[in-house]
Scaffold this motif. Structure first.
Motif, PDB file in Angstrom:
ATOM      1  N   ASN A   1       0.851  -1.189   0.000  1.00 33.57           N
ATOM      2  CA  ASN A   1       0.000   0.000   0.000  1.00 33.57           C
ATOM      3  C   ASN A   1       0.892   1.245   0.000  1.00 33.57           C
ATOM      4  N   ALA A   2       0.730   2.108  -1.003  1.00 36.07           N
ATOM      5  CA  ALA A   2       1.606   3.277  -1.162  1.00 36.07           C
ATOM      6  C   ALA A   2       1.544   4.205   0.054  1.00 36.07           C
ATOM      7  N   LYS A   3       0.350   4.393   0.613  1.00 35.29           N
ATOM      8  CA  LYS A   3       0.226   5.271   1.785  1.00 35.29           C
ATOM      9  C   LYS A   3       0.943   4.684   2.991  1.00 35.29           C
ATOM     10  N   GLU A   4       0.897   3.385   3.125  1.00 33.27           N
ATOM     11  CA  GLU A   4       1.600   2.750   4.241  1.00 33.27           C
ATOM     12  C   GLU A   4       3.106   2.785   4.027  1.00 33.27           C
ATOM     13  N   ARG A   5       3.539   2.700   2.778  1.00 35.77           N
ATOM     14  CA  ARG A   5       4.969   2.813   2.483  1.00 35.77           C
ATOM     15  C   ARG A   5       5.499   4.185   2.899  1.00 35.77           C
ATOM     16  N   LEU A   6       4.690   5.211   2.757  1.00 39.93           N
ATOM     17  CA  LEU A   6       5.126   6.550   3.151  1.00 39.93           C
ATOM     18  C   LEU A   6       5.333   6.667   4.656  1.00 39.93           C
ATOM     19  N   LYS A   7       4.750   5.739   5.408  1.00 40.29           N
ATOM     20  CA  LYS A   7       4.961   5.721   6.857  1.00 40.29           C
ATOM     21  C   LYS A   7       6.241   4.980   7.234  1.00 40.29           C
ATOM     22  N   GLY A   8       6.927   4.430   6.237  1.00 46.60           N
ATOM     23  CA  GLY A   8       8.119   3.652   6.514  1.00 46.60           C
ATOM     24  C   GLY A   8       7.851   2.174   6.681  1.00 46.60           C
ATOM     25  N   TRP A   9       6.622   1.730   6.385  1.00 50.33           N
ATOM     26  CA  TRP A   9       6.274   0.321   6.503  1.00 50.33           C
ATOM     27  C   TRP A   9       6.642  -0.417   5.211  1.00 50.33           C
ATOM     28  N   HIS A  10       6.703  -1.737   5.309  1.00 54.35           N
ATOM     29  CA  HIS A  10       6.883  -2.623   4.140  1.00 54.35           C
ATOM     30  C   HIS A  10       8.190  -2.338   3.393  1.00 54.35           C
ATOM     31  N   THR A  11       9.245  -2.143   4.117  1.00 54.44           N
ATOM     32  CA  THR A  11      10.545  -1.895   3.479  1.00 54.44           C
ATOM     33  C   THR A  11      11.486  -3.092   3.569  1.00 54.44           C
ATOM     34  N   GLN A  12      11.052  -4.162   4.231  1.00 55.71           N
ATOM     35  CA  GLN A  12      11.968  -5.257   4.521  1.00 55.71           C
ATOM     36  C   GLN A  12      12.478  -5.972   3.281  1.00 55.71           C
ATOM     37  N   TYR A  13      11.720  -5.887   2.177  1.00 56.17           N
ATOM     38  CA  TYR A  13      12.143  -6.574   0.954  1.00 56.17           C
ATOM     39  C   TYR A  13      12.756  -5.625  -0.073  1.00 56.17           C
ATOM     40  N   ASP A  14      12.922  -4.366   0.277  1.00 56.89           N
ATOM     41  CA  ASP A  14      13.459  -3.402  -0.682  1.00 56.89           C
ATOM     42  C   ASP A  14      14.828  -3.790  -1.244  1.00 56.89           C
ATOM     43  N   PRO A  15      15.747  -4.315  -0.436  1.00 61.52           N
ATOM     44  CA  PRO A  15      17.071  -4.652  -0.994  1.00 61.52           C
ATOM     45  C   PRO A  15      17.058  -5.875  -1.907  1.00 61.52           C
ATOM     46  N   ILE A  16      15.961  -6.643  -1.927  1.00 64.21           N
ATOM     47  CA  ILE A  16      15.924  -7.895  -2.681  1.00 64.21           C
ATOM     48  C   ILE A  16      15.553  -7.611  -4.133  1.00 64.21           C
ATOM     49  N   LYS A  17      16.352  -8.134  -5.047  1.00 67.40           N
ATOM     50  CA  LYS A  17      16.136  -7.917  -6.472  1.00 67.40           C
ATOM     51  C   LYS A  17      15.912  -9.251  -7.184  1.00 67.40           C
ATOM     52  N   GLN A  18      15.272  -9.177  -8.338  1.00 67.13           N
ATOM     53  CA  GLN A  18      15.071 -10.367  -9.165  1.00 67.13           C
ATOM     54  C   GLN A  18      16.422 -11.015  -9.459  1.00 67.13           C
ATOM     55  N   GLY A  19      16.472 -12.333  -9.311  1.00 67.66           N
ATOM     56  CA  GLY A  19      17.713 -13.055  -9.543  1.00 67.66           C
ATOM     57  C   GLY A  19      18.517 -13.315  -8.295  1.00 67.66           C
ATOM     58  N   ASP A  20      18.170 -12.655  -7.174  1.00 63.96           N
ATOM     59  CA  ASP A  20      18.876 -12.915  -5.918  1.00 63.96           C
ATOM     60  C   ASP A  20      18.580 -14.331  -5.433  1.00 63.96           C
ATOM     61  N   THR A  21      19.546 -14.910  -4.743  1.00 59.24           N
ATOM     62  CA  THR A  21      19.317 -16.220  -4.145  1.00 59.24           C
ATOM     63  C   THR A  21      18.833 -16.050  -2.711  1.00 59.24           C
ATOM     64  N   PHE A  22      17.891 -16.869  -2.307  1.00 56.49           N
ATOM     65  CA  PHE A  22      17.375 -16.849  -0.934  1.00 56.49           C
ATOM     66  C   PHE A  22      18.000 -17.963  -0.090  1.00 56.49           C
ATOM     67  N   LEU A  23      18.843 -18.773  -0.703  1.00 56.00           N
ATOM     68  CA  LEU A  23      19.495 -19.855   0.018  1.00 56.00           C
ATOM     69  C   LEU A  23      20.788 -19.343   0.643  1.00 56.00           C
ATOM     70  N   HIS A  24      21.009 -19.715   1.898  1.00 53.45           N
ATOM     71  CA  HIS A  24      22.202 -19.312   2.623  1.00 53.45           C
ATOM     72  C   HIS A  24      23.108 -20.526   2.829  1.00 53.45           C
ATOM     73  N   THR A  25      24.384 -20.244   2.977  1.00 50.51           N
ATOM     74  CA  THR A  25      25.296 -21.319   3.352  1.00 50.51           C
ATOM     75  C   THR A  25      25.283 -21.461   4.870  1.00 50.51           C
ATOM     76  N   PRO A  26      25.347 -22.665   5.401  1.00 51.19           N
ATOM     77  CA  PRO A  26      25.371 -22.831   6.852  1.00 51.19           C
ATOM     78  C   PRO A  26      26.477 -22.025   7.528  1.00 51.19           C
ATOM     79  N   ALA A  27      27.608 -21.886   6.849  1.00 55.64           N
ATOM     80  CA  ALA A  27      28.732 -21.170   7.453  1.00 55.64           C
ATOM     81  C   ALA A  27      28.441 -19.686   7.659  1.00 55.64           C
TER      82      ALA A  27
END
Length: 372
Positions: A251-277
């Protein structure tokens, strides 16, 4: 002991706890003591069964609010009616919405707290598992124990579990499939007051985006409960969640409050798998290795402000409320060094006032292009 800095990362800082030794020993919650989790969900069919089973095993009842999921989340939740789930509804009642109206859902939780019968409430997401500070005390017994000590609200320490492979099967046990984690490090993870006693008064949850239940006479227990967060379970599920089901629906109005930013750094093609190390292993030594971080949050290193490539971008709908010497800011603003001193990019009278207030607070000798 816990970390004393974020460079050497050696545990040389001690936390001393002063406790009232007259507090009674933990007791089992009586049969009539009721804790209800109000759970909001959208398209989480792969974990709805294990999460609901866990809460029910912990003595918690659930009121389930489905945001018109397009998968089987709603139907699977209905299977638990009268088996720990006390109600299932689709919200909003008029039907699906184009955008994700999180504030409206939070206000629905505030309404439900006025009508449901319970001694305590939990604001609970579907991709979470909660635990009390005392092993093997159940979540319900832990809440009852702090209730007997006179506290009426609970904060949480967040640990995020990530997939290291694509082996998770729908409805599988989360603790067996996901063993590697990192502590929550973004600002929202450090404010998680999401369980509270029913004092039969108004609860203010929506103003904080669901991070903090506010009410008169609040007394937060000093030990934090544990919140295990499982946002992603495989590459395919994560891509669908972020790029199809979340980002396009913000929601654009909620974004202006600083909400829903947790996925902003994630881009298409990024991997979501982590190495255990790259993560910590959650095993039988966790509570010993991380007792200070787990109970207090002290020693968990917050992520620094993001570095800014284009520092002169204007802030989206920034604002400032002044109350004496206290300034409260909404939105964000990029800063940059223009010789000396540090300047704030100002494109309105509000931002000029912001510049006056903030400039003395920053030392240009250690700040580079930075988003604050």
């Amino acid at each position: 002991f816990t970390l004393n800095n974020d460079q050497a990362r050696e545990k040389k800082t001690s936390l001393i706890i002063l406790n009232n030794n007259r507090v009674a020993s933990p007791q089992f919650a009586p049969q009539g003591f009721r804790v209800v989790a109000i759970m909001h969900a959208y398209n989480e069919e792969d974990i709805v069964i294990p999460v609901l089973k866990h809460l029910i095993d912990q003595g918690i009842e659930i009121y389930f609010v489905d945001n018109w999921s397009t998968d089987k989340t709603y139907e699977l939740a209905q299977l638990f009616l009268d088996r720990g789930v006390i109600g299932v509804e689709r919200f909003p009642p008029e039907g699906p919405t184009t955008f994700y109206e999180w504030e409206r859902q939070l206000k629905r939780t505030e309404e439900l707290c006025q009508t449901l019968e319970a001694d305590w409430f939990i604001h609970h997401d579907l991709d979470e598992i909660r635990e009390s500070p005392w092993t093997p005390m159940s979540l319900k017994d832990g809440i009852y124990y702090i209730d007997q000590m006179g506290f009426n609200a609970i904060d949480h320490t967040v640990i995020n579990f990530f997939p290291t492979n694509n082996d998770y099967e729908s409805e599988g046990l989360l603790h067996k499939n996901f063993k590697y984690f990192e502590f929550g490090t973004i600002s929202g993870h450090f404010l998680q007051i999401k369980a509270w006693k029913n004092l039969h008064c108004s609860i203010r949850l929506s103003a904080s985006g669901g991070h903090e239940a506010k009410f008169d006479g609040r007394k937060v227990y000093p030990y934090k409960f544990l919140l295990k967060h499982y946002p992603f379970r495989s590459q395919l599920q994560a891509e669908r969640k972020v790029f199809d089901e979340r980002k396009p629906r913000w929601n654009a109005k909620e974004r202006l409050k600083g909400w829903h930013t947790q996925y902003d750094p994630i881009k298409q093609g990024d991997t979501f798998l982590h190495t255990p190390a790259s993560l910590e292993c959650f095993d039988e030594t966790f509570h010993q290795r991380f007792i200070v971080e787990r109970l207090s949050g002290v020693g968990v290193v917050r992520k620094p402000a993001q570095m800014c490539d284009s520092p002169n971008m204007p802030a989206p709908s920034p604002g400032v409320n002044l109350n004496g010497n206290l300034a409260e800011f909404r939105g964000y603003q990029e800063f940059f060094l223009l010789h000396k001193p540090l300047r704030v990019v100002a494109n309105s009278e509000i931002l000029k006032r912001k510049q006056e207030l903030l400039s003395p607070l920053f030392n240009s000798s250690y700040l580079k292009h930075r988003t604050v």
